[in-house]
Design an enzyme around this catalytic site. Structure first.
Site, PDB file in Angstrom:
ATOM      1  N   LYS A 116      12.980   3.356   2.748  1.00 64.94           N
ATOM      2  CA  LYS A 116      12.630   2.902   1.325  1.00 64.94           C
ATOM      3  C   LYS A 116      13.484   3.294   0.253  1.00 64.94           C
ATOM      4  CE  LYS A 116       7.798   2.622   2.553  1.00 64.94           C
ATOM      5  NZ  LYS A 116       6.776   2.646   1.869  1.00 64.94           N
ATOM      6  N   GLU A 200       8.228   8.461  -6.850  1.00 69.12           N
ATOM      7  CA  GLU A 200       7.898   7.266  -7.636  1.00 69.12           C
ATOM      8  C   GLU A 200       7.038   7.750  -8.442  1.00 69.12           C
ATOM      9  OE1 GLU A 200       6.742   3.749  -5.476  1.00 69.12           O
ATOM     10  OE2 GLU A 200       8.802   3.358  -4.864  1.00 69.12           O
ATOM     11  N   ARG A 292       9.655  -8.364   8.718  1.00 69.32           N
ATOM     12  CA  ARG A 292       8.736  -8.871   9.873  1.00 69.32           C
ATOM     13  C   ARG A 292       7.952  -9.837   9.391  1.00 69.32           C
ATOM     14  NH1 ARG A 292       4.059  -6.340   8.540  1.00 69.32           N
ATOM     15  NH2 ARG A 292       4.334  -4.201   7.605  1.00 69.32           N
TER      16      ARG A 292
HETATM   17  P1  ADP Z   1       1.126  -5.877   6.461  1.00 71.89           P
HETATM   18  O1  ADP Z   1       2.049  -5.618   5.350  1.00 71.89           O
HETATM   19  O2  ADP Z   1       1.531  -6.727   7.363  1.00 71.89           O
HETATM   20  O3  ADP Z   1      -0.067  -6.102   5.947  1.00 71.89           O
HETATM   21  P2  ADP Z   1       0.423  -3.394   7.455  1.00 71.89           P
HETATM   22  O4  ADP Z   1       0.896  -2.159   6.438  1.00 71.89           O
HETATM   23  O5  ADP Z   1      -0.911  -3.604   7.486  1.00 71.89           O
HETATM   24  O6  ADP Z   1       1.374  -4.643   7.274  1.00 71.89           O
HETATM   25  O7  ADP Z   1       0.695  -3.124   8.836  1.00 71.89           O
HETATM   26  C1  ADP Z   1       0.563  -3.807   9.989  1.00 71.89           C
HETATM   27  C2  ADP Z   1       0.453  -3.152  11.230  1.00 71.89           C
HETATM   28  O8  ADP Z   1       1.683  -2.622  11.299  1.00 71.89           O
HETATM   29  C3  ADP Z   1      -0.434  -1.820  11.187  1.00 71.89           C
HETATM   30  O9  ADP Z   1      -0.921  -1.881  12.587  1.00 71.89           O
HETATM   31  C4  ADP Z   1       0.380  -0.695  10.586  1.00 71.89           C
HETATM   32  O10 ADP Z   1      -0.363   0.139  11.033  1.00 71.89           O
HETATM   33  C5  ADP Z   1       1.620  -0.967  11.446  1.00 71.89           C
HETATM   34  N1  ADP Z   1       2.570  -0.433  10.510  1.00 71.89           N
HETATM   35  C6  ADP Z   1       3.320  -0.783   9.406  1.00 71.89           C
HETATM   36  N2  ADP Z   1       4.223  -0.182   9.238  1.00 71.89           N
HETATM   37  C7  ADP Z   1       4.600   0.646  10.261  1.00 71.89           C
HETATM   38  C8  ADP Z   1       5.381   1.755  10.410  1.00 71.89           C
HETATM   39  N3  ADP Z   1       6.654   1.880   9.884  1.00 71.89           N
HETATM   40  N4  ADP Z   1       5.421   2.479  11.629  1.00 71.89           N
HETATM   41  C9  ADP Z   1       4.433   2.249  12.341  1.00 71.89           C
HETATM   42  N5  ADP Z   1       3.396   1.390  12.212  1.00 71.89           N
HETATM   43  C10 ADP Z   1       3.513   0.591  11.122  1.00 71.89           C
HETATM   44  P1  ADP Z   2       3.669   1.103   2.796  1.00 75.03           P
HETATM   45  O1  ADP Z   2       4.991   1.075   3.427  1.00 75.03           O
HETATM   46  O2  ADP Z   2       2.692   2.176   3.460  1.00 75.03           O
HETATM   47  O3  ADP Z   2       3.056  -0.319   2.723  1.00 75.03           O
HETATM   48  P2  ADP Z   2       4.003   0.764   0.246  1.00 75.03           P
HETATM   49  O4  ADP Z   2       5.256   1.558  -0.721  1.00 75.03           O
HETATM   50  O5  ADP Z   2       4.104  -0.656   0.376  1.00 75.03           O
HETATM   51  O6  ADP Z   2       3.866   1.493   1.299  1.00 75.03           O
HETATM   52  O7  ADP Z   2       2.723   1.079  -0.666  1.00 75.03           O
HETATM   53  C1  ADP Z   2       1.539   0.884  -0.138  1.00 75.03           C
HETATM   54  C2  ADP Z   2       0.442   0.826  -1.311  1.00 75.03           C
HETATM   55  O8  ADP Z   2       0.607   2.001  -2.099  1.00 75.03           O
HETATM   56  C3  ADP Z   2       0.717  -0.174  -2.256  1.00 75.03           C
HETATM   57  O9  ADP Z   2       0.100  -1.431  -2.041  1.00 75.03           O
HETATM   58  C4  ADP Z   2      -0.134   0.543  -3.548  1.00 75.03           C
HETATM   59  O10 ADP Z   2      -1.556   0.021  -3.628  1.00 75.03           O
HETATM   60  C5  ADP Z   2       0.251   1.974  -3.322  1.00 75.03           C
HETATM   61  N1  ADP Z   2       1.624   2.451  -4.093  1.00 75.03           N
HETATM   62  C6  ADP Z   2       2.607   2.561  -3.566  1.00 75.03           C
HETATM   63  N2  ADP Z   2       3.655   2.838  -4.627  1.00 75.03           N
HETATM   64  C7  ADP Z   2       2.774   2.943  -5.495  1.00 75.03           C
HETATM   65  C8  ADP Z   2       3.228   3.345  -7.034  1.00 75.03           C
HETATM   66  N3  ADP Z   2       4.316   3.546  -7.473  1.00 75.03           N
HETATM   67  N4  ADP Z   2       2.272   3.473  -8.106  1.00 75.03           N
HETATM   68  C9  ADP Z   2       0.896   3.110  -7.308  1.00 75.03           C
HETATM   69  N5  ADP Z   2       0.521   2.796  -6.286  1.00 75.03           N
HETATM   70  C10 ADP Z   2       1.580   2.481  -5.240  1.00 75.03           C
END
Ligand code: ADP
Ligand code: ADP
Ligand code: MG
Length: 452
Positions: A116, A200, A292
């Site tokens: 990221k 962030e 994906r």
């Molecule tokens: P979506 O963005 O599709 O809602 P989620 O964050 O819920 O995705 O992730 C979907 C599935 O993939 C979950 O089972 C989550 O635990 C898994 N997952 C997502 N990112 C990763 C990662 N970087 N490494 C391992 N598992 C991941």
């Molecule tokens: P992941 O890869 O685990 O999905 P994301 O970067 O997509 O991580 O962030 C997952 C969630 O965490 C977001 O949907 C939001 O709820 C929270 N989040 C992430 N970044 C921020 C931020 N800078 N400020 C507030 N909430 C955040």
């Protein structure tokens, strides 16, 4: 077009891909761990291969076993689903060397978006707004403290290789930042095998709104509108809907343009999602791109009428997208509840077990994407998602009434599920009026009623 596809996944997404293949006349190959012998995806596929013991590193994440099954079965392509190896650039590259098409973007695009910190830099170059934060990863405490002073507290420490809401820590002052750095690094190292972290600005009460994109190999990159995913627990989505209750045509246009620019900047191919946080004033900030198919893709399918998984397979096979941007129109409202085998009345403890009764809802506007049926077992080794309940209605009101009706019809016995939580959320005024943010569920709904 492909003749045969191996699905390197399990549960509802494996079933979803099998269904798409069947409609396209493609033969399907399932893989399964020893714990999944009786799983639904195995029963539904044309062929199935056991790829190892229950722990994912020895089965669903074990590349040599997957390639061996793919070679034995003689497949043209592998669909990785989500989770597991879906965002693993090395796996995508290995498939290529074996002459197997990986149904997803090129390894280079996965790699850039997978870290990221790298993705943020690429997005800034492409003119996509990102959350204020560090340039790349932060190397030590001094650097983190300096950057935090610049952007102002509170800040988030985030795992560069993160996903699934893991490896993220809030820090409200310098002391907390020092602790957050250490614990985020530790979790990142153990969960993702990569301890790199970045900073962030922590946005207060944002909404999570993401844009679905899809690109073919002929230079077309299109968007399919947004999904509202702000109902979250521990940074994991629980309810998603499309459109977003706060969207305007003007904001949609600007966010979609940014998302398409993001995809084009990394020469993206296939289905992908550009995730943004949106503040009260309608400012939006890139947080990450998921390279994906996503769990919540069905809400987009219901309001656009486009089968995203079939399109994903078609573009991987080299066909042009079957529609243009002008063909993408939105009709009505769709909402999804992720039904997890967890006990919402007991700290969301996982609730594995054999499903003794399974009566899914039906009727107008109801879709159930499930990985299970009566007699199959929810095993403790993997994700707790058992089904997605997705409903469509002409407007948000009708959709919510339908969701309540469908939740009440859904009978699952033998395990506990999160259905009661969704019934509670759907009664809430704030939710019904579309007034919520990413911490709303935890702060307003769960804070009070949770047992210790
Ligand atoms: P979506 O963005 O599709 O809602 P989620 O964050 O819920 O995705 O992730 C979907 C599935 O993939 C979950 O089972 C989550 O635990 C898994 N997952 C997502 N990112 C990763 C990662 N970087 N490494 C391992 N598992 C991941
Ligand atoms: P992941 O890869 O685990 O999905 P994301 O970067 O997509 O991580 O962030 C997952 C969630 O965490 C977001 O949907 C939001 O709820 C929270 N989040 C992430 N970044 C921020 C931020 N800078 N400020 C507030 N909430 C955040
Ligand atoms: Mg995310």
């Amino acid at each position: 077009m492909f003749q045969k596809i191996l699905i390197a996944n399990r549960g509802e997404i494996a079933v979803r891909v099998i269904r798409a293949c069947r409609e396209l006349g493609i033969r399907t190959v399932a893989v399964y761990s020893e714990a999944d012998e009786n799983a639904l995806h195995v029963a539904m596929a044309d062929e199935a291969y056991c790829i190892g013991p229950a722990p994912a590193p020895r089965s669903y994440l074990h590349i040599p076993s997957l390639i061996e099954a793919a070679s034995k079965a003689g497949v043209d392509a592998i669909h990785p689903g989500y989770g597991f190896l879906s965002e693993n650039a090395h796996f995508a590259a290995v498939c290529k060397t074996w002459g197997i098409e990986f149904i997803g973007p090129p390894p280079e695009a996965i790699e850039t978006m997978g870290l990221k910190s790298l993705a943020r830099e690429a997005m800034q170059r492409a003119g996509v707004p990102v959350v204020p934060g560090s340039e790349g990863t932060v190397e030590d405490e001094d650097e983190a403290l300096r950057i935090a002073r610049e952007i102002g507290y509170p800040v988030l420490v985030k795992a560069a290789a993160g996903g699934g809401g893991r490896g993220i820590r809030v820090a409200r002052d310098e002391q907390e930042l020092v602790q957050a750095l250490a614990s985020a690094r530790r979790e990142a190292e153990s969960t993702f095998g990569n301890g790199a972290v970045y900073l962030e600005k922590f946005l207060e009460e944002p909404r999570h709104i993401e844009i679905q994109v899809i690109a073919d190999k002929h230079g077309h990159t299109l968007h399919l509108g947004e999904r509202e995913c702000s109902v979250q627990r521990r940074r994991q989505k629980l309810i998603e809907e499309a459109p977003s209750p706060v969207m305007t045509p003007e904001l949609r246009q600007r966010m979609a343009e940014a998302a398409v620019r993001a995809a084009e900047a990394v020469d993206y191919v296939g289905a992908g999602t550009v995730e943004f946080l949106v503040d009260r004033d309608g400012n939006f900030y890139f947080i990450e791109m998921n390279t994906r198919i996503q769990v919540e893709h069905p809400v987009t399918e219901l309001i656009t009428g486009i089968d995203l998984v079939k399109e994903q397979i078609r573009v991987a096979a080299g066909e042009p997208l079957s529609f243009t941007q002008e063909d993408v129109t939105f009709r009505g409202w769709a909402m999804e509840c992720r039904i997890n085998a967890e006990d919402p009345n007991n700290r969301f403890l996982p609730s594995p077990g054999t499903i003794t009764a399974w009566e899914p809802p039906g009727g107008p506007g109801v879709r159930v994407d499930a990985g299970f049926r009566a007699g199959t077992a929810v095993v403790p080794f993997y994700d707790s998602l058992v089904a997605k309940l997705i409903v469509w209605g002409r407007d948000r009101e009708e959709t919510m009434a339908r969701m309540q009706r469908a939740l009440a019809e859904f009978r699952i016995e033998g395990i506990r599920t999160t259905i009661p939580l969704y019934q509670e959320i759907l009664k809430r005024d704030d939710f019904r009026q579309g007034r919520f943010h990413t911490r709303w569920l935890e702060e307003e709904v769960l804070a009070g009623h949770q047992s210790p």
